[in-house]
Design a protein around this motif. Structure first.
Motif, PDB file in Angstrom:
ATOM      1  N   ALA A 771     -24.715  93.789 -94.049  1.00  0.00           N
ATOM      2  CA  ALA A 771     -25.434  93.210 -92.911  1.00  0.00           C
ATOM      3  C   ALA A 771     -26.532  94.148 -92.426  1.00  0.00           C
ATOM      4  O   ALA A 771     -27.649  93.710 -92.103  1.00  0.00           O
ATOM      5  CB  ALA A 771     -24.454  92.904 -91.782  1.00  0.00           C
ATOM      6  N   SER A 772     -26.246  95.454 -92.379  1.00  0.00           N
ATOM      7  CA  SER A 772     -27.247  96.425 -91.938  1.00  0.00           C
ATOM      8  C   SER A 772     -28.437  96.458 -92.881  1.00  0.00           C
ATOM      9  O   SER A 772     -29.599  96.530 -92.451  1.00  0.00           O
ATOM     10  CB  SER A 772     -26.618  97.816 -91.836  1.00  0.00           C
ATOM     11  N   LEU A 773     -28.160  96.399 -94.183  1.00  0.00           N
ATOM     12  CA  LEU A 773     -29.256  96.387 -95.169  1.00  0.00           C
ATOM     13  C   LEU A 773     -30.058  95.090 -95.062  1.00  0.00           C
ATOM     14  O   LEU A 773     -31.285  95.092 -95.236  1.00  0.00           O
ATOM     15  CB  LEU A 773     -28.699  96.558 -96.578  1.00  0.00           C
ATOM     16  N   ALA A 774     -29.378  93.986 -94.776  1.00  0.00           N
ATOM     17  CA  ALA A 774     -30.097  92.715 -94.634  1.00  0.00           C
ATOM     18  C   ALA A 774     -31.036  92.755 -93.441  1.00  0.00           C
ATOM     19  O   ALA A 774     -32.169  92.250 -93.493  1.00  0.00           O
ATOM     20  CB  ALA A 774     -29.095  91.565 -94.481  1.00  0.00           C
ATOM     21  N   GLU A 782     -32.276  93.174-103.822  1.00  0.00           N
ATOM     22  CA  GLU A 782     -32.444  94.613-103.569  1.00  0.00           C
ATOM     23  C   GLU A 782     -31.147  95.236-103.052  1.00  0.00           C
ATOM     24  O   GLU A 782     -30.786  96.354-103.421  1.00  0.00           O
ATOM     25  CB  GLU A 782     -33.578  94.824-102.561  1.00  0.00           C
ATOM     26  N   ILE A 783     -30.430  94.495-102.205  1.00  0.00           N
ATOM     27  CA  ILE A 783     -29.135  94.991-101.718  1.00  0.00           C
ATOM     28  C   ILE A 783     -28.163  95.111-102.891  1.00  0.00           C
ATOM     29  O   ILE A 783     -27.436  96.105-103.020  1.00  0.00           O
ATOM     30  CB  ILE A 783     -28.563  94.048-100.644  1.00  0.00           C
ATOM     31  N   ALA A 784     -28.149  94.100-103.769  1.00  0.00           N
ATOM     32  CA  ALA A 784     -27.250  94.127-104.926  1.00  0.00           C
ATOM     33  C   ALA A 784     -27.553  95.316-105.826  1.00  0.00           C
ATOM     34  O   ALA A 784     -26.644  96.012-106.301  1.00  0.00           O
ATOM     35  CB  ALA A 784     -27.374  92.820-105.713  1.00  0.00           C
ATOM     36  N   ASP A 785     -28.844  95.573-106.059  1.00  0.00           N
ATOM     37  CA  ASP A 785     -29.223  96.706-106.907  1.00  0.00           C
ATOM     38  C   ASP A 785     -28.811  98.029-106.277  1.00  0.00           C
ATOM     39  O   ASP A 785     -28.316  98.938-106.958  1.00  0.00           O
ATOM     40  CB  ASP A 785     -30.736  96.707-107.148  1.00  0.00           C
ATOM     41  N   LEU A 789     -23.803  95.720-107.044  1.00  0.00           N
ATOM     42  CA  LEU A 789     -23.018  94.510-106.892  1.00  0.00           C
ATOM     43  C   LEU A 789     -23.795  93.352-107.504  1.00  0.00           C
ATOM     44  O   LEU A 789     -24.990  93.466-107.786  1.00  0.00           O
ATOM     45  CB  LEU A 789     -22.744  94.208-105.411  1.00  0.00           C
ATOM     46  N   SER A 790     -23.116  92.237-107.702  1.00  0.00           N
ATOM     47  CA  SER A 790     -23.837  91.037-108.107  1.00  0.00           C
ATOM     48  C   SER A 790     -24.474  90.407-106.861  1.00  0.00           C
ATOM     49  O   SER A 790     -24.005  90.602-105.737  1.00  0.00           O
ATOM     50  CB  SER A 790     -22.883  90.035-108.758  1.00  0.00           C
ATOM     51  N   VAL A 791     -25.530  89.633-107.081  1.00  0.00           N
ATOM     52  CA  VAL A 791     -26.199  88.967-105.963  1.00  0.00           C
ATOM     53  C   VAL A 791     -25.231  88.021-105.271  1.00  0.00           C
ATOM     54  O   VAL A 791     -25.218  87.900-104.042  1.00  0.00           O
ATOM     55  CB  VAL A 791     -27.443  88.194-106.467  1.00  0.00           C
ATOM     56  N   ARG A 792     -24.380  87.364-106.055  1.00  0.00           N
ATOM     57  CA  ARG A 792     -23.441  86.431-105.451  1.00  0.00           C
ATOM     58  C   ARG A 792     -22.445  87.137-104.542  1.00  0.00           C
ATOM     59  O   ARG A 792     -22.063  86.626-103.494  1.00  0.00           O
ATOM     60  CB  ARG A 792     -22.679  85.641-106.527  1.00  0.00           C
ATOM     61  N   THR A 793     -22.024  88.345-104.927  1.00  0.00           N
ATOM     62  CA  THR A 793     -21.112  89.108-104.076  1.00  0.00           C
ATOM     63  C   THR A 793     -21.790  89.443-102.760  1.00  0.00           C
ATOM     64  O   THR A 793     -21.188  89.343-101.683  1.00  0.00           O
ATOM     65  CB  THR A 793     -20.666  90.393-104.793  1.00  0.00           C
ATOM     66  N   VAL A 794     -23.065  89.829-102.815  1.00  0.00           N
ATOM     67  CA  VAL A 794     -23.817  90.118-101.595  1.00  0.00           C
ATOM     68  C   VAL A 794     -23.892  88.875-100.724  1.00  0.00           C
ATOM     69  O   VAL A 794     -23.668  88.915 -99.509  1.00  0.00           O
ATOM     70  CB  VAL A 794     -25.229  90.636-101.940  1.00  0.00           C
ATOM     71  N   GLU A 795     -24.209  87.734-101.352  1.00  0.00           N
ATOM     72  CA  GLU A 795     -24.314  86.488-100.595  1.00  0.00           C
ATOM     73  C   GLU A 795     -22.984  86.122 -99.935  1.00  0.00           C
ATOM     74  O   GLU A 795     -22.953  85.672 -98.781  1.00  0.00           O
ATOM     75  CB  GLU A 795     -24.760  85.362-101.536  1.00  0.00           C
ATOM     76  N   ASN A 796     -21.874  86.323-100.664  1.00  0.00           N
ATOM     77  CA  ASN A 796     -20.563  86.001-100.092  1.00  0.00           C
ATOM     78  C   ASN A 796     -20.231  86.894 -98.908  1.00  0.00           C
ATOM     79  O   ASN A 796     -19.701  86.430 -97.887  1.00  0.00           O
ATOM     80  CB  ASN A 796     -19.474  86.130-101.162  1.00  0.00           C
ATOM     81  N   HIS A 797     -20.535  88.201 -99.020  1.00  0.00           N
ATOM     82  CA  HIS A 797     -20.282  89.112 -97.896  1.00  0.00           C
ATOM     83  C   HIS A 797     -21.139  88.724 -96.688  1.00  0.00           C
ATOM     84  O   HIS A 797     -20.666  88.745 -95.540  1.00  0.00           O
ATOM     85  CB  HIS A 797     -20.574  90.555 -98.314  1.00  0.00           C
ATOM     86  N   LEU A 798     -22.398  88.379 -96.928  1.00  0.00           N
ATOM     87  CA  LEU A 798     -23.268  87.968 -95.823  1.00  0.00           C
ATOM     88  C   LEU A 798     -22.758  86.681 -95.188  1.00  0.00           C
ATOM     89  O   LEU A 798     -22.771  86.529 -93.964  1.00  0.00           O
ATOM     90  CB  LEU A 798     -24.707  87.765 -96.326  1.00  0.00           C
ATOM     91  N   TYR A 799     -22.293  85.744 -96.035  1.00  0.00           N
ATOM     92  CA  TYR A 799     -21.784  84.480 -95.511  1.00  0.00           C
ATOM     93  C   TYR A 799     -20.596  84.732 -94.587  1.00  0.00           C
ATOM     94  O   TYR A 799     -20.496  84.154 -93.500  1.00  0.00           O
ATOM     95  CB  TYR A 799     -21.364  83.576 -96.675  1.00  0.00           C
TER      96      TYR A 799
END
Length: 828
Positions: A771-774, A782-785, A789-799
């Motif tokens: 959330a802080s990086l977002a 960019e957060i995933a890199d 992590l995978s982009v989907r993992t980032v999206e799930n955490h943000l969700y």
């Protein structure tokens, strides 16, 4: 999105381990990653080292290690923390290891290393573990969800449930095996997209060289006796330790067991041996020379026969081993073996045995072999061929023929005509026709149909009658066959969970699990379905996903208790409740595909729609979800499926359609005290006192998450009426209930409930980090890199973070985080 054979395999399902390593290293503590060969220790180590470098540490490993250690005098003056990495630490040379351990012990460097379980660790490293300069972290195999996510991330698209289960069956979550299997399947073209979903029929008959090499690596060096035993276990599956062929190789068995190649498992008084890696069994079986396989199959068959073939599956096993390997049993034995194979749902083997018996001159009319063959074909979804077999048997097979015709072919009128005077079968057909009242009358006068009658009573809203029927049949349950016992316990568990609560339902579940220990695939499937039902009712949806993945992959004989589409839909609902709405939507689509291949069955079709409405709600579309749920309720009430109608009205009311869902006069008076109905009415009437009573009742029934949700609604209702003190009391009760079950009411059911950060915004460390990086304007990629992590993992955490904070956009997220009141739950 197509996948390439040489694509990178992402690091998935290791966020918790990476967070733990990061926490340790921040505190000046190193980590020893311990796990079996192939589980992904090295991959996790590399990810942890990249993480350390991003955090400003200097990482030293491999060829640079010796030079760096020799120049330590200059390095120790560096301002950056130094991390020393050793893969397979037990193989490091003593001089290097000694110096590394001294530096870690003095606090001048951190050690990150890997080792296999049971490896002889050097004394210096043991001292670090005892002194807590290094902590041990167990790296286990991936669970089924981990396998699904790893494949999805690698392939770039959803994987069919049956395909994911095939990969799991062979790999058991071993990341190395999974990668090699998938890469070979891609290279061969066997793993391919069909209608937008990746599908794989299974391992090819002759595995390629890499797979054979991997199997040889996992098996290790084998002496002749060990090799023979490995070959036997690969051919025949688990073997009892007391079999003569096993006892003759007792030393080999002990040696293989010590090295982890062979696993010994006890079930009651039986000790069975199996290969630790199913993958190795499959490769060895496919690679064995024909004459060797023939000889060993005969030896095993003779050994089982010498025990007296006393177990229910022995006749089928002996006959199956001898097929194509030597002289077959007589026609009568083949027929009995086919029935045994059918009992274990080995439908292909049952078909082969039936055809062997026919070739041996068995008269189908005398032996009833056509019925057995028909059931074997129906179990493989070859319903047209099965009907031909049943038709030849004529009067000898009314029930299996009618069920195949109704459930398999969807020819309900003909199915009822075939059933003739068999009231139980006619009751099933009336259920399929959605004529609940007529089905109930027929089942009430049929022998041995208590589970069906109880289900019909439950759907009619009469749980007391349902439980009375099941209780009356209880004394004769032990004398019934496995199918009847499974049906009885599954229906009893479902009705008990609704009427009497989860504590009593768990007792029924324990009994069904006991039946499943020695039962067939169908019994194990219904035990998993009941387990998942209990877990979801308790607010533990994430734990329900694993048994539902297994149940959804079951492809056995169709029956009236569930369908494949329903099992897939329930998996979709549990995955959605767990927060992964992307996979849930894909699973729901797969459920609808399966539905198109099934006969029309309104009770199950509406069950799929109800799970679809839940997934829609979890996606954030409350109004659409409520509308779909109300549609289900109207159809169900018209058919007399009142229990299902009430479930649909409940979902609609929770999704915001309480006034419309509150029109429940059609429901029978006997349902008036049902807590679900009371919840619907309390929401419709905005009755805070009634909602508090509902909350207490849900808690008594073992559903604290629903209790917390009702309490949250009570708090809002109290607040709206100006009763601030009552609102605070209800809010505190809801918070306590949510804390007890480790979850929070879903955002779609209590919108905006988490906007109060003191009450609802308790983020995990990973969610806070992402959330802080977002907020800092980084994209998801960019957060995933940055975090590997995978982009989907980032999206799930943000969700999940959005849901906890009650926001829908990054601008809102920034405002909430700027308040400084968001709590972070550290990962221990």
């Amino acid at each position: 999105m197509a996948a390439t054979v040489d694509g990178d395999w992402p690091v998935t399902e290791r966020e918790t381990e990476l967070a733990e390593i990061r926490e340790w290293t921040a505190a000046g503590v190193g980590a020893l990653l311990v796990g079996e060969q192939g589980v992904g220790k090295t991959t996790l180590l590399n990810a942890a080292l990249r993480q350390a470098e991003r955090d400003g540490a200097r990482v030293v490993r491999g060829d640079a290690m010796r030079d760096h250690l020799h120049a330590w005098g200059r390095a120790k003056a560096a301002r950056h923390r130094t991390v020393l990495a050793l893969d397979d630490v037990q193989t490091a040379d003593p001089e290097t290891l000694g110096l590394v351990c001294r530096l870690a012990d003095s606090g001048q460097a951190l050690l990150l290393a890997t080792a296999q379980p049971g490896a002889a660790l050097p004394t210096e490293l043991r001292r670090l573990l005892i002194g807590k300069s290094v902590r041990r972290l167990t790296v286990g195999a991936l669970g089924r969800t981990g396998v699904v996510r790893m494949l999805t991330a690698r392939l770039g698209g959803p994987v069919a449930v049956a395909t994911a289960e095939r990969f799991w069956d062979l790999s058991r979550g071993n990341a190395l095996i999974l990668r090699e299997l998938a890469d070979q399947a891609l290279a061969e073209g066997a793993l391919r997209q069909v209608r937008g979903r990746w599908r794989w029929p299974g391992l090819s008959a002759v595995p390629d060289g890499r797979l054979a090499d991997l199997a040889a690596l996992l098996l290790g060096d084998l002496d002749p006796a060990e090799r023979e035993l490995v070959h036997m276990l690969a051919l025949a599956g688990p073997l009892e330790a007391g079999l003569s062929v096993v006892e003759a190789r007792g030393e080999a068995a002990e040696s293989l067991n010590r090295r982890g190649v062979l696993v010994a498992e006890r079930s009651r008084f039986r000790l069975s041996l199996r290969l630790a890696h199913p993958f190795c069994a499959a490769v060895v079986r496919a690679s064995l020379p024909e004459l060797t396989a023939r000889r060993l199959r005969m030896e095993i068959a003779d050994a089982i026969s010498d025990t007296g073939a006393r177990r229910p599956d022995d006749a089928a096993r002996i006959a199956g081993l001898r097929l194509g390997a030597g002289p077959l049993p007589g026609p009568a034995e083949l027929t009995r073996a086919a029935v045994g194979a059918l009992r274990g749902e080995e439908h292909r083997l049952a078909e082969r045995l039936c055809r062997a018996a026919l070739a041996a001159g068995v008269t189908t009319a005398d032996a009833g072999l056509d019925v057995t063959l028909g059931q074997a074909l129906a179990g493989q979804s070859r319903h047209v061929e099965a009907e031909a077999c049943f038709a030849r048997a004529q009067a000898g097979s009314p029930r299996p023929r009618a069920l195949n015709m109704g459930l398999g072919l969807g020819r309900l009128a003909e199915a009822e005509a075939v059933a003739a005077t068999d009231r139980g079968t006619r009751a099933v057909v009336r259920l399929l026709k959605d004529r609940i009242g007529e089905a109930r009358q027929l089942a009430g006068t049929a022998e041995g149909m208590e589970p069906l009658l109880a289900l019909l009573h439950h759907q009619a809203g009469d749980d007391a009658a349902a439980l009375a029927v099941l209780s009356g049949a209880r004394p004769t349950l032990a004398d019934r066959d496995e199918t009847a016992r499974c049906d009885h316990l599954y229906v009893a568990g479902c009705v008990t969970a609704h009427a009497r609560g989860l504590t009593e339902a768990e007792a029924v579940l324990a009994e069904l699990r006991e039946q499943a220990r020695d039962g067939g695939p169908r019994t194990r499937t219904y035990a998993r379905l009941l387990e998942a039902r209990v877990l979801r009712a308790a607010g533990r949806a994430a734990e329900a996903v694993e048994p539902l993945r297994q149940a959804a992959a079951y492809g056995g004989t169709v029956d009236w208790l569930s369908t494949r589409s329903v099992r897939l839909a329930r998996l979709a609902g549990a995955v959605a409740e767990s927060g992964d709405t992307v996979e849930a939507a894909s699973l729901l689509e797969e459920a609808r595909e399966a539905q198109r291949d099934e006969c029309a069955y309104p009770l199950m079709a509406d069950a799929v729609e109800l799970e679809g409405a839940l997934v829609t709600a979890c996606l954030g579309h409350r109004e659409a979800a409520a509308g779909r749920a109300v549609d289900v309720a109207e159809r169900a009430m018209a058919a007399g499926r009142f229990a299902q109608a009430l479930s649909a009205l409940h979902l609609a009311a929770r999704a915001g359609a309480a006034p419309r869902a509150g029109t429940v006069e059609v429901l029978p008076v006997r349902m008036a005290d049902d807590v679900v109905l009371r919840h619907v009415r309390a929401l419709a009437e905005s009755d805070g006192e009634a909602l508090e009573g509902v909350s207490r009742r849900f808690d008594d029934l073992g559903s604290p998450l629903l209790a917390a949700e009702a309490a949250a609604h009570a708090a809002r209702t109290r607040q709206a009426s100006g009763d601030r003190r009552g609102a605070r009391i209800a809010q505190a009760a809801g918070a306590e209930l949510a804390a007890r079950c480790g979850a929070e009411p879903p955002e779609w059911a209590v919108p905006g409930n988490r906007r109060d950060p003191d009450a609802w915004a308790e983020l995990t460390a990973r969610e806070r980090e992402i959330a802080s990086l977002a907020v800092s304007q980084l994209s998801n990629q960019e957060i995933a890199d940055r975090l590997v992590l995978s982009v989907r993992t980032v999206e799930n955490h943000l969700y999940r973070a959005y849901g906890k904070l009650g926001v829908t956009a990054r601008t809102e997220l920034a405002r909430v985080l700027s308040r400084g009141t968001v709590q972070v739950r550290r990962i221990a």
